[in-house]
Design a protein around this motif. Structure first.
Motif, short mmCIF file in Angstrom:
data_model
loop_
_atom_site.label_atom_id
_atom_site.label_comp_id
_atom_site.label_asym_id
_atom_site.label_seq_id
_atom_site.Cartn_x
_atom_site.Cartn_y
_atom_site.Cartn_z
N ASN A 175 -7.89 2.83 -1.92
CA ASN A 175 -6.58 2.56 -2.54
C ASN A 175 -6.00 3.82 -3.19
O ASN A 175 -6.37 4.19 -4.30
CB ASN A 175 -6.72 1.43 -3.56
N MET B 279 -5.74 2.07 2.98
CA MET B 279 -5.96 0.91 2.12
C MET B 279 -6.42 -0.29 2.96
O MET B 279 -7.37 -0.97 2.64
CB MET B 279 -4.63 0.60 1.40
N ARG B 280 -5.71 -0.47 4.07
CA ARG B 280 -5.97 -1.66 4.88
C ARG B 280 -7.29 -1.56 5.65
O ARG B 280 -8.06 -2.51 5.69
CB ARG B 280 -4.83 -1.87 5.86
N ARG C 220 1.59 0.72 12.32
CA ARG C 220 2.45 -0.05 11.43
C ARG C 220 3.15 -1.20 12.17
O ARG C 220 3.25 -2.31 11.67
CB ARG C 220 3.48 0.92 10.81
N LEU D 77 -2.57 4.05 -3.22
CA LEU D 77 -1.16 3.63 -3.22
C LEU D 77 -0.34 4.29 -4.33
O LEU D 77 0.83 4.61 -4.15
CB LEU D 77 -1.06 2.10 -3.35
N THR E 53 -1.18 3.73 3.43
CA THR E 53 -1.29 2.28 3.66
C THR E 53 -2.42 1.94 4.65
O THR E 53 -3.24 1.05 4.35
CB THR E 53 0.07 1.70 4.10
N ARG F 108 1.43 7.46 -3.25
CA ARG F 108 2.31 7.46 -2.06
C ARG F 108 3.71 7.96 -2.39
O ARG F 108 4.29 8.76 -1.66
CB ARG F 108 2.36 6.05 -1.48
N TRP G 141 0.86 -3.99 12.96
CA TRP G 141 0.54 -4.68 11.71
C TRP G 141 1.69 -5.59 11.26
O TRP G 141 1.49 -6.74 10.90
CB TRP G 141 0.24 -3.60 10.69
#
Ligand code: HEM
Length: 201
Positions: free
Chosen positions: A76, A70-71, A194, A78, A67, A81, A197
Protein backbone atom coordinates in the motif's frame (compact mmCIF):
# COMPACT_ATOMS: atom_id res chain seq x y z
CA UNK A 1 12.93 -17.12 5.24
CA UNK A 2 10.18 -14.51 5.41
CA UNK A 3 6.79 -15.61 4.14
CA UNK A 4 6.27 -13.99 0.69
CA UNK A 5 2.68 -13.08 1.55
CA UNK A 6 3.89 -11.07 4.54
CA UNK A 7 6.24 -8.88 2.51
CA UNK A 8 3.49 -6.63 1.11
CA UNK A 9 1.90 -5.80 4.47
CA UNK A 10 5.38 -5.31 5.95
CA UNK A 11 6.37 -2.76 3.28
CA UNK A 12 2.96 -1.10 3.72
CA UNK A 13 3.61 -0.88 7.45
CA UNK A 14 6.91 0.93 6.88
CA UNK A 15 5.31 3.20 4.23
CA UNK A 16 2.53 4.14 6.66
CA UNK A 17 5.12 5.70 8.95
CA UNK A 18 6.77 7.72 6.18
CA UNK A 19 5.19 11.13 5.50
CA UNK A 20 4.62 12.29 1.91
CA UNK A 21 6.89 15.33 2.07
CA UNK A 22 10.14 13.34 1.49
CA UNK A 23 8.64 12.15 -1.83
CA UNK A 24 7.95 15.77 -2.87
CA UNK A 25 11.40 16.82 -1.66
CA UNK A 26 13.12 13.89 -3.41
CA UNK A 27 11.22 14.63 -6.63
CA UNK A 28 12.10 18.33 -6.51
CA UNK A 29 15.74 17.38 -5.81
CA UNK A 30 15.82 15.02 -8.82
CA UNK A 31 14.23 17.75 -10.98
CA UNK A 32 16.74 20.36 -9.77
CA UNK A 33 19.63 17.98 -10.51
CA UNK A 34 18.27 17.32 -14.03
CA UNK A 35 17.95 21.08 -14.63
CA UNK A 36 21.49 21.70 -13.33
CA UNK A 37 22.84 18.99 -15.65
CA UNK A 38 20.83 20.38 -18.57
CA UNK A 39 22.11 23.90 -18.01
CA UNK A 40 25.69 22.60 -18.11
CA UNK A 41 25.22 20.46 -21.22
CA UNK A 42 26.61 21.32 -24.67
CA UNK A 43 23.06 21.91 -25.94
CA UNK A 44 21.13 23.07 -22.84
CA UNK A 45 17.73 23.46 -24.55
CA UNK A 46 17.82 19.91 -25.90
CA UNK A 47 19.20 18.47 -22.66
CA UNK A 48 16.59 20.27 -20.53
CA UNK A 49 13.74 19.23 -22.80
CA UNK A 50 14.83 15.59 -22.90
CA UNK A 51 15.67 15.34 -19.20
CA UNK A 52 12.38 16.84 -18.04
CA UNK A 53 10.37 14.82 -20.59
CA UNK A 54 11.91 11.60 -19.32
CA UNK A 55 11.27 12.51 -15.68
CA UNK A 56 7.67 13.35 -16.45
CA UNK A 57 7.04 10.00 -18.13
CA UNK A 58 8.85 8.07 -15.39
CA UNK A 59 6.90 9.72 -12.57
CA UNK A 60 3.63 9.30 -14.46
CA UNK A 61 4.31 5.58 -14.87
CA UNK A 62 5.38 5.31 -11.21
CA UNK A 63 2.06 6.89 -10.14
CA UNK A 64 0.22 4.26 -12.21
CA UNK A 65 2.12 1.36 -10.66
CA UNK A 66 0.79 2.23 -7.20
CA UNK A 67 -2.71 0.78 -7.64
CA UNK A 68 -1.63 -2.58 -9.20
CA UNK A 69 0.98 -2.92 -6.42
CA UNK A 70 -1.80 -2.55 -3.88
CA UNK A 71 -4.10 -4.96 -5.63
CA UNK A 72 -1.68 -7.67 -6.66
CA UNK A 73 1.10 -7.47 -4.05
CA UNK A 74 -0.80 -5.85 -1.15
CA UNK A 75 1.86 -3.13 -1.03
CA UNK A 76 0.00 0.00 0.00
CA UNK A 77 1.76 3.10 -1.33
CA UNK A 78 -1.50 4.92 -2.13
CA UNK A 79 -0.59 7.93 0.00
CA UNK A 80 2.33 8.68 -2.36
CA UNK A 81 0.32 8.47 -5.60
CA UNK A 82 -0.79 12.09 -5.61
CA UNK A 83 2.78 13.32 -4.99
CA UNK A 84 4.09 11.21 -7.88
CA UNK A 85 1.33 12.47 -10.19
CA UNK A 86 1.82 16.12 -9.25
CA UNK A 87 5.58 15.85 -9.66
CA UNK A 88 5.04 14.30 -13.12
CA UNK A 89 2.77 17.22 -14.01
CA UNK A 90 5.33 19.72 -12.69
CA UNK A 91 8.11 18.20 -14.82
CA UNK A 92 5.79 18.13 -17.82
CA UNK A 93 4.92 21.81 -17.38
CA UNK A 94 8.66 22.62 -17.27
CA UNK A 95 9.21 20.39 -20.34
CA UNK A 96 6.50 22.37 -22.16
CA UNK A 97 7.92 25.71 -20.97
CA UNK A 98 11.44 24.80 -22.17
CA UNK A 99 9.95 24.25 -25.62
CA UNK A 100 7.82 27.43 -25.46
CA UNK A 101 10.36 29.82 -23.94
CA UNK A 102 13.79 28.49 -24.96
CA UNK A 103 13.01 26.68 -28.19
CA UNK A 104 10.25 28.82 -29.73
CA UNK A 105 11.44 31.92 -27.84
CA UNK A 106 7.84 32.87 -27.10
CA UNK A 107 6.98 33.43 -30.75
CA UNK A 108 3.30 32.97 -29.99
CA UNK A 109 2.30 32.83 -33.65
CA UNK A 110 4.40 29.69 -34.06
CA UNK A 111 2.93 27.70 -31.18
CA UNK A 112 -0.20 26.48 -32.86
CA UNK A 113 1.49 26.15 -36.27
CA UNK A 114 4.20 23.89 -34.77
CA UNK A 115 1.73 21.80 -32.77
CA UNK A 116 -0.38 21.21 -35.86
CA UNK A 117 2.58 20.67 -38.21
CA UNK A 118 4.50 18.12 -36.14
CA UNK A 119 2.46 15.04 -35.19
CA UNK A 120 4.72 14.21 -32.20
CA UNK A 121 3.94 17.66 -30.76
CA UNK A 122 0.21 17.24 -31.45
CA UNK A 123 0.22 13.96 -29.52
CA UNK A 124 2.36 15.32 -26.65
CA UNK A 125 0.25 18.46 -26.37
CA UNK A 126 -2.95 16.40 -26.21
CA UNK A 127 -1.41 14.41 -23.33
CA UNK A 128 -0.46 17.62 -21.54
CA UNK A 129 -3.97 19.11 -21.95
CA UNK A 130 -5.55 15.94 -20.53
CA UNK A 131 -3.43 16.16 -17.39
CA UNK A 132 -4.38 19.79 -16.60
CA UNK A 133 -7.87 19.02 -15.17
CA UNK A 134 -6.36 16.18 -13.15
CA UNK A 135 -3.73 18.40 -11.55
CA UNK A 136 -6.38 21.09 -10.96
CA UNK A 137 -8.63 18.63 -9.10
CA UNK A 138 -5.92 16.91 -7.10
CA UNK A 139 -6.82 18.67 -3.83
CA UNK A 140 -9.18 17.25 -1.21
CA UNK A 141 -11.87 19.95 -1.74
CA UNK A 142 -12.18 19.04 -5.43
CA UNK A 143 -12.90 15.41 -4.56
CA UNK A 144 -15.67 16.58 -2.20
CA UNK A 145 -17.16 18.95 -4.78
CA UNK A 146 -17.06 16.54 -7.70
CA UNK A 147 -18.00 13.48 -5.67
CA UNK A 148 -15.64 10.49 -5.43
CA UNK A 149 -17.28 8.69 -8.37
CA UNK A 150 -17.03 11.59 -10.86
CA UNK A 151 -13.54 12.42 -9.58
CA UNK A 152 -12.44 8.79 -10.10
CA UNK A 153 -13.87 8.75 -13.63
CA UNK A 154 -12.19 12.07 -14.49
CA UNK A 155 -8.88 10.74 -13.24
CA UNK A 156 -9.05 7.81 -15.64
CA UNK A 157 -7.87 10.36 -18.21
CA UNK A 158 -4.39 9.71 -16.85
CA UNK A 159 -4.37 6.39 -18.74
CA UNK A 160 -4.95 8.11 -22.06
CA UNK A 161 -2.41 10.81 -21.17
CA UNK A 162 0.35 8.29 -20.36
CA UNK A 163 -0.21 6.47 -23.66
CA UNK A 164 -0.08 9.78 -25.55
CA UNK A 165 3.10 10.71 -23.65
CA UNK A 166 4.78 7.39 -24.48
CA UNK A 167 3.67 7.54 -28.15
CA UNK A 168 5.04 11.11 -28.30
CA UNK A 169 8.35 9.77 -26.94
CA UNK A 170 8.50 7.09 -29.65
CA UNK A 171 7.46 9.53 -32.39
CA UNK A 172 10.00 12.24 -31.60
CA UNK A 173 12.88 9.85 -32.29
CA UNK A 174 14.52 9.71 -35.70
CA UNK A 175 14.97 5.96 -35.23
CA UNK A 176 12.87 3.95 -32.79
CA UNK A 177 14.91 2.74 -29.84
CA UNK A 178 14.39 -0.18 -27.50
CA UNK A 179 14.17 2.33 -24.63
CA UNK A 180 11.20 4.27 -26.00
CA UNK A 181 9.42 1.07 -27.07
CA UNK A 182 9.86 -0.34 -23.55
CA UNK A 183 8.27 2.80 -22.06
CA UNK A 184 5.38 2.46 -24.50
CA UNK A 185 5.00 -1.22 -23.60
CA UNK A 186 4.97 -0.37 -19.89
CA UNK A 187 2.31 2.31 -20.46
CA UNK A 188 0.14 -0.04 -22.54
CA UNK A 189 0.56 -2.85 -20.01
CA UNK A 190 -0.52 -0.66 -17.09
CA UNK A 191 -3.53 0.62 -19.03
CA UNK A 192 -4.55 -2.93 -20.05
CA UNK A 193 -4.30 -4.10 -16.43
CA UNK A 194 -6.56 -1.23 -15.45
CA UNK A 195 -9.12 -1.88 -18.20
CA UNK A 196 -9.37 -5.58 -17.34
CA UNK A 197 -9.81 -4.63 -13.72
CA UNK A 198 -12.48 -1.95 -14.39
CA UNK A 199 -14.43 -4.47 -16.50
CA UNK A 200 -14.21 -7.10 -13.80
CA UNK A 201 -16.00 -4.77 -11.36
C1 HEM B 1 2.25 13.62 -21.54
C2 HEM B 1 2.95 14.55 -22.21
C3 HEM B 1 4.43 14.45 -22.55
C4 HEM B 1 5.38 13.55 -22.14
C5 HEM B 1 5.23 12.37 -21.16
C6 HEM B 1 6.60 13.90 -22.82
C7 HEM B 1 7.79 13.19 -22.72
C8 HEM B 1 8.85 13.35 -23.59
C9 HEM B 1 9.97 12.45 -23.67
C10 HEM B 1 10.16 11.20 -22.79
C11 HEM B 1 10.81 12.92 -24.62
C12 HEM B 1 12.11 12.29 -25.09
C13 HEM B 1 13.24 12.46 -24.12
C14 HEM B 1 14.50 11.72 -24.59
O1 HEM B 1 14.60 11.33 -25.75
O2 HEM B 1 15.41 11.56 -23.75
C15 HEM B 1 10.22 14.14 -25.16
C16 HEM B 1 10.78 14.92 -26.13
C17 HEM B 1 10.26 16.13 -26.53
N1 HEM B 1 9.05 16.67 -26.16
FE1 HEM B 1 7.74 15.88 -24.89
N2 HEM B 1 6.40 15.04 -23.57
C18 HEM B 1 5.09 15.41 -23.43
C19 HEM B 1 4.50 16.53 -23.97
C20 HEM B 1 5.15 17.47 -24.70
C21 HEM B 1 4.61 18.76 -25.08
C22 HEM B 1 3.24 19.29 -24.65
C23 HEM B 1 5.56 19.39 -25.82
C24 HEM B 1 5.49 20.74 -26.47
C25 HEM B 1 4.42 21.17 -27.06
C26 HEM B 1 6.70 18.51 -25.91
C27 HEM B 1 7.87 18.77 -26.60
C28 HEM B 1 8.92 17.91 -26.74
C29 HEM B 1 10.11 18.19 -27.53
C30 HEM B 1 10.38 19.46 -28.33
C31 HEM B 1 10.95 17.07 -27.40
C32 HEM B 1 12.36 16.88 -27.97
C33 HEM B 1 12.35 16.47 -29.40
C34 HEM B 1 13.76 16.52 -29.95
O3 HEM B 1 14.47 17.47 -29.66
O4 HEM B 1 14.15 15.58 -30.65
N3 HEM B 1 6.43 17.36 -25.19
N4 HEM B 1 9.03 14.36 -24.52
Amino acid sequence: MADAAAIGPRISGVARKVPTWPVYLGGIGIGAWEIWQGLNAIDPVDALSLGLGMLSLQFLLASLVVTPLMRFARINLLKFRKALGLLAFGFLTLHFLVWLVLDLQLRWGLIWAEIVKRPYLTVGFAGFLLLIPLAATSWQGAIRRLGARTWGRLHRLVYLAVILGAVHFVMQEKVWTMESLLYLTAALFLVCVRIVWIRAW
